[in-house]
Scaffold this motif. Structure first.
Motif, PDB file in Angstrom:
ATOM      1  N   ASN A 189      39.583  39.437  45.083  1.00  0.00           N
ATOM      2  CA  ASN A 189      38.602  40.169  46.317  1.00  0.00           C
ATOM      3  C   ASN A 189      37.430  39.567  46.239  1.00  0.00           C
TER       4      ASN A 189
ATOM      5  N   GLU B 228      48.838  37.178  43.710  1.00  0.00           N
ATOM      6  CA  GLU B 228      49.128  36.128  44.308  1.00  0.00           C
ATOM      7  C   GLU B 228      50.391  36.461  45.393  1.00  0.00           C
ATOM      8  N   ARG B 229      50.361  35.620  46.364  1.00  0.00           N
ATOM      9  CA  ARG B 229      51.300  35.775  47.468  1.00  0.00           C
ATOM     10  C   ARG B 229      51.245  34.692  48.347  1.00  0.00           C
TER      11      ARG B 229
ATOM     12  N   MET C 155      51.498  32.421  51.595  1.00  0.00           N
ATOM     13  CA  MET C 155      50.167  32.674  52.513  1.00  0.00           C
ATOM     14  C   MET C 155      50.666  33.095  53.878  1.00  0.00           C
TER      15      MET C 155
ATOM     16  N   LEU D  69      38.677  38.138  51.210  1.00  0.00           N
ATOM     17  CA  LEU D  69      39.431  37.331  50.021  1.00  0.00           C
ATOM     18  C   LEU D  69      38.835  36.105  49.773  1.00  0.00           C
TER      19      LEU D  69
ATOM     20  N   LEU E 119      40.087  33.620  55.433  1.00  0.00           N
ATOM     21  CA  LEU E 119      40.334  34.504  54.159  1.00  0.00           C
ATOM     22  C   LEU E 119      39.169  35.424  53.696  1.00  0.00           C
TER      23      LEU E 119
ATOM     24  N   ASN F 157      52.158  29.202  48.007  1.00  0.00           N
ATOM     25  CA  ASN F 157      51.610  30.345  47.534  1.00  0.00           C
ATOM     26  C   ASN F 157      50.235  30.427  47.409  1.00  0.00           C
TER      27      ASN F 157
ATOM     28  N   HIS G  85      51.315  36.057  55.958  1.00  0.00           N
ATOM     29  CA  HIS G  85      50.216  36.783  56.381  1.00  0.00           C
ATOM     30  C   HIS G  85      49.792  36.406  57.866  1.00  0.00           C
TER      31      HIS G  85
ATOM     32  N   MET H 134      44.749  34.706  45.123  1.00  0.00           N
ATOM     33  CA  MET H 134      43.378  35.281  45.720  1.00  0.00           C
ATOM     34  C   MET H 134      42.714  36.229  44.869  1.00  0.00           C
TER      35      MET H 134
ATOM     36  N   GLN I 178      42.564  42.947  48.871  1.00  0.00           N
ATOM     37  CA  GLN I 178      41.484  43.280  49.746  1.00  0.00           C
ATOM     38  C   GLN I 178      40.807  44.490  49.745  1.00  0.00           C
TER      39      GLN I 178
ATOM     40  N   LYS J  49      48.679  41.459  48.954  1.00  0.00           N
ATOM     41  CA  LYS J  49      47.390  41.245  50.036  1.00  0.00           C
ATOM     42  C   LYS J  49      46.347  42.416  49.879  1.00  0.00           C
ATOM     43  N   ARG J  50      47.039  43.371  50.545  1.00  0.00           N
ATOM     44  CA  ARG J  50      46.213  44.697  50.699  1.00  0.00           C
ATOM     45  C   ARG J  50      45.593  45.132  49.424  1.00  0.00           C
TER      46      ARG J  50
END
Ligand code: PCA
Length: 326
Positions: free
Chosen positions: A239, A89-90, A92, A137, A132, A234, A95, A237, A81, A77-78
């Motif tokens: 940027n 992909e992560r 959710m 995101l 988000l 999942n 977070h 996302m 971002q 995620k970072r």
């Protein structure tokens, strides 16, 4: 002698422009994903990349990096971002410690079928997307895991059997759940789960049949209880700056690829859910429903967790649950 020189300069300038234009057109995007290459989420990531290449006529060329190979799950995620990776992909609800609203899909026993999970997402989507956006995101698609149940290396009939058990958590909510059962949580990525079980760092966890199958957990554990507590998602996302720099046509082409992939991924998850249980059983695990005492305890803990989530998300969380229940 002047004329040929000018022509040459002009020709060079023109070819440089053409080269510059074509380089700018074919953007290469590395897409880190957290779960193993053979997991359906990762396979669908490749389907998505293929569709994007197809629909954008090759303008956006995505390379999938599964299994936390480019960035570890906890770093994805970072990375997106900050633009270190344009897309990723992560999980959710991982977070939700930073943004509680992102734990909408981790509410025990609230939405336990694919249809209900879809309904809950429909209720949550706008607020989740706004959250988000605040994190820089844009979500392109989401995809549910099969229902979550408990893995152990012994039969468990109630919390009397779970005291002091070392538990692998995957987010804050599962750590809370474990503590309520007297267990000792440690957060471990799915990519490192087999090792955590092999070395005794963990001896229990909550997850779908999918992750138990991927990580061959029958090598270390014996029991799976199909609690079906929630179906976490999942998400893929992008940027926000990268997204907003695209022209509207390209955005629409990518979104079409995302919508189709999200629907196909969800269908694949539903199709595989029972198959994973069969694989666990074939490899020697006892795959059972939780007993009534254990289930009653889980439901009581779950109700408290939902109340805690509502307290941390305020009016937004309540609006999601109200919309879902109507
Ligand atoms: N597998 C992932 C998240 C949810 C699931 O079913 C994991 O255990 O990390």
């Amino acid at each position: 002698m002047m004329a040929p020189k000018l022509t040459l300069t002009a020709a060079l300038a023109a070819s440089t422009l053409a080269l510059g234009a074509s380089v700018a057109m074919a953007e290469k995007w590395d897409m880190p994903m957290a779960y193993s290459a053979t997991n359906f989420h990762s396979e669908m990531g490749v389907v998505f990349a293929d569709k994007v290449r197809d629909y954008t006529g090759g303008d956006i060329d995505i390379t999938v990096h599964p299994g936390g190979s480019l960035f570890k799950g906890g770093e994805i995620k970072r990375a997106v971002q900050t633009g270190q990776a344009p897309i990723g992909e992560r999980f959710m609800s991982a977070h939700a410690n930073e943004a509680p609203l992102l734990g909408w899909d981790n509410l025990p026993f609230v939405a336990t079928t694919y249809a209900d999970n879809d309904k809950l997402w429909a209720a949550a989507k706008d607020k989740v997307n706004a959250q988000l956006s605040d994190l820089n995101l844009v979500a392109l698609y989401t995809c549910p895991w099969p229902g979550q149940g408990f893995y152990f290396k012994k039969a468990v009939n109630s919390s009397a059997d779970t005291q002091g058990v070392k538990f692998r958590s995957y987010n804050t909510a599962t750590a809370t759940f474990a503590e309520a059962l007297g267990m000792v949580p440690v957060q471990v990525e799915a990519a490192e789960l087999s090792q955590a079980l092999a070395t005794g760092v963990a001896e229990s966890f909550i997850s779908s049949g999918s992750t138990g199958y991927d990580r061959k957990v029958w090598e270390h554990l014996t029991h799976y209880y199909k609690v079906n507590a929630w179906l976490p998602r999942n998400y893929v996302m992008v940027n926000k700056g990268v997204w907003e720099a695209l022209d509207g046509d390209t955005q629409a082409e990518i979104q079409k690829a995302a919508d189709e992939t999200g629907a196909a991924c969800s269908a694949k998850s539903a199709e595989l859910a029972g198959w994973y249980f069969e694989q666990l059983a074939e490899n020697g695990m006892a795959v059972e429903d939780a007993g009534p005492d254990f289930l009653a305890e889980l439901e009581a803990i779950g109700a408290k967790m939902t109340a805690d989530w509502l307290a941390s998300t305020g009016a937004d969380g309540q609006a999601i649950l109200d919309a879902y229940n109507n």
